[in-house]
Design an enzyme around this catalytic site. Structure first.
Site, short mmCIF file in Angstrom:
data_model
loop_
_atom_site.label_atom_id
_atom_site.label_comp_id
_atom_site.label_asym_id
_atom_site.label_seq_id
_atom_site.Cartn_x
_atom_site.Cartn_y
_atom_site.Cartn_z
N TYR A 54 0.83 -1.20 0.00
CA TYR A 54 0.00 0.00 0.00
C TYR A 54 0.87 1.25 0.00
CZ TYR A 54 -3.94 -3.04 1.37
OH TYR A 54 -4.90 -4.02 1.42
N GLY A 285 -12.44 2.12 5.22
CA GLY A 285 -11.41 3.14 5.08
C GLY A 285 -12.05 4.50 5.19
#
Length: 335
Positions: A54, A285
């Site tokens: 990520y 998220g």
């Protein structure tokens, strides 16, 4: 916040987990990222999911700094290995060299002596499964991870990996698949296999990249500050398949159902996922703290079966259920 056992393991996780794919180190600055982590902690989220890939490893570093000073025993930190983290031929995959080097790098970035669950981010068709599971066993037996898990593995792959893990005395406890009311591909094969083996589901994209929050309208431009407009970190690519007008029109028809249940459309979608007993946690998220506060209200919500049936009927023509799509998520060519 409610908490659930992860499969048949002794590990308890918050039923909403906080994930930082596409956000930390990429879409939002560090100050905003830390504010989101603080908001997650404030609503009782204790489970945090990330991966070495990520934001080209930056997401792990940001999360490590954001959690600095928190009582480590009160958190469940998960990370993943598989995708390339460097230019070398061995900076990728699930070979022994990459796994053992990657766990040390992840721990350094996360500022922790161990992770609670270390996960294979995809299935590696180019490394013997025995080699992969042996390396994971060494990670666990050395104390650098307490448990292992996988992400986007097929039922057959999970069965094979779980059998080897048992031989090696390694607790294989989780699978991390995509799952939402629009993406139900795990229901016919993966979820039943995991249920049999005692493997829990920690699902990603429960809002279908935000589409199930109702922010996108058929025939209208995507909002400038939305994931669909983000071409820098890949958000626009990942959401593209859900932005068809036929999908958005049916998502819009969920609004009256959400109103009836006293929920936002996003909360309705999260509650739909959490009603599944196979799901231990749903990863959310955020780019703003208030998004976490709103979504956390879905924890503990019980949806009436009749409302669920109506929701399923609305989305049935556009919901994806083909189990073969899990197999397609693991690259067959070495990148």
């Amino acid at each position: 916040m409610k908490y659930r056992s992860l499969g048949r393991s002794g590990l308890s996780v918050s039923e909403l987990a906080y994930g930082n794919w596409l956000t930390h180190g990429s879409q939002i600055d560090e100050e905003a990222a830390i504010s989101c982590v603080r908001a997650a902690l404030d609503v009782g989220i204790t489970t945090f999911d990330t991966a070495d890939i990520y934001a080209a490893t930056r997401a792990e570093s940001v999360l490590g700094r954001a959690l600095a000073g928190e009582r480590r025993e009160g958190l469940e930190i998960l990370t993943k290995v598989y995708f390339p983290t460097g230019p070398g031929r061995n900076d990728r995959g699930l070979g022994r060299k990459h796994i053992l080097e990657s766990i040390d790098n992840s721990l350094r970035r996360l500022r922790t002596p161990y992770v609670d669950v270390y996960q294979a981010h995809r299935f590696d068709h180019f490394t013997p499964l025995e080699e992969t599971m042996s390396a994971f066993a060494d990670v666990v037996h050395s104390g650098r991870a307490h448990y292992i898990g996988v992400s986007e593995w097929t039922a057959e792959q999970i069965r094979a990996g779980h059998a080897l893990a048992r031989e090696l005395h390694v607790p294989f406890v989780s699978n991390q698949p995509e799952y939402s009311a629009l993406w139900r591909v795990i229901e016919s094969e993966v979820a039943p296999a995991c249920r049999e083996l005692g493997v829990g589901q920690i699902v990603w994209s429960p809002l279908a990249q935000g589409v199930l929050a109702g922010k996108y309208l058929p025939g209208s431009p995507v909002p400038a500050d939305s994931r669909a407009a983000d071409r820098k970190s890949g958000g626009a690519t990942t959401i593209k398949g859900f932005l068809r007008d036929e999908v958005l029109e049916r998502v819009g028809r969920l609004r009256p159902l959400a109103d009836e249940a006293g929920l936002s459309t996003a909360q309705l979608a999260l509650a739909w996922v959490l009603r599944n007993p196979d799901v231990a946690a749903a990863i959310i998220g955020a780019s703003r703290p208030e998004q976490i506060t709103e979504n956390a209200a879905a924890a503990g919500v019980t949806l009436e079966p009749e409302l669920v049936a109506r929701m399923d009927a609305i989305l049935a023509p556009v919901a994806e259920c083909d189990p073969a799509l899990t197999e397609k998520s693991s690259p067959k060519a070495r990148t």
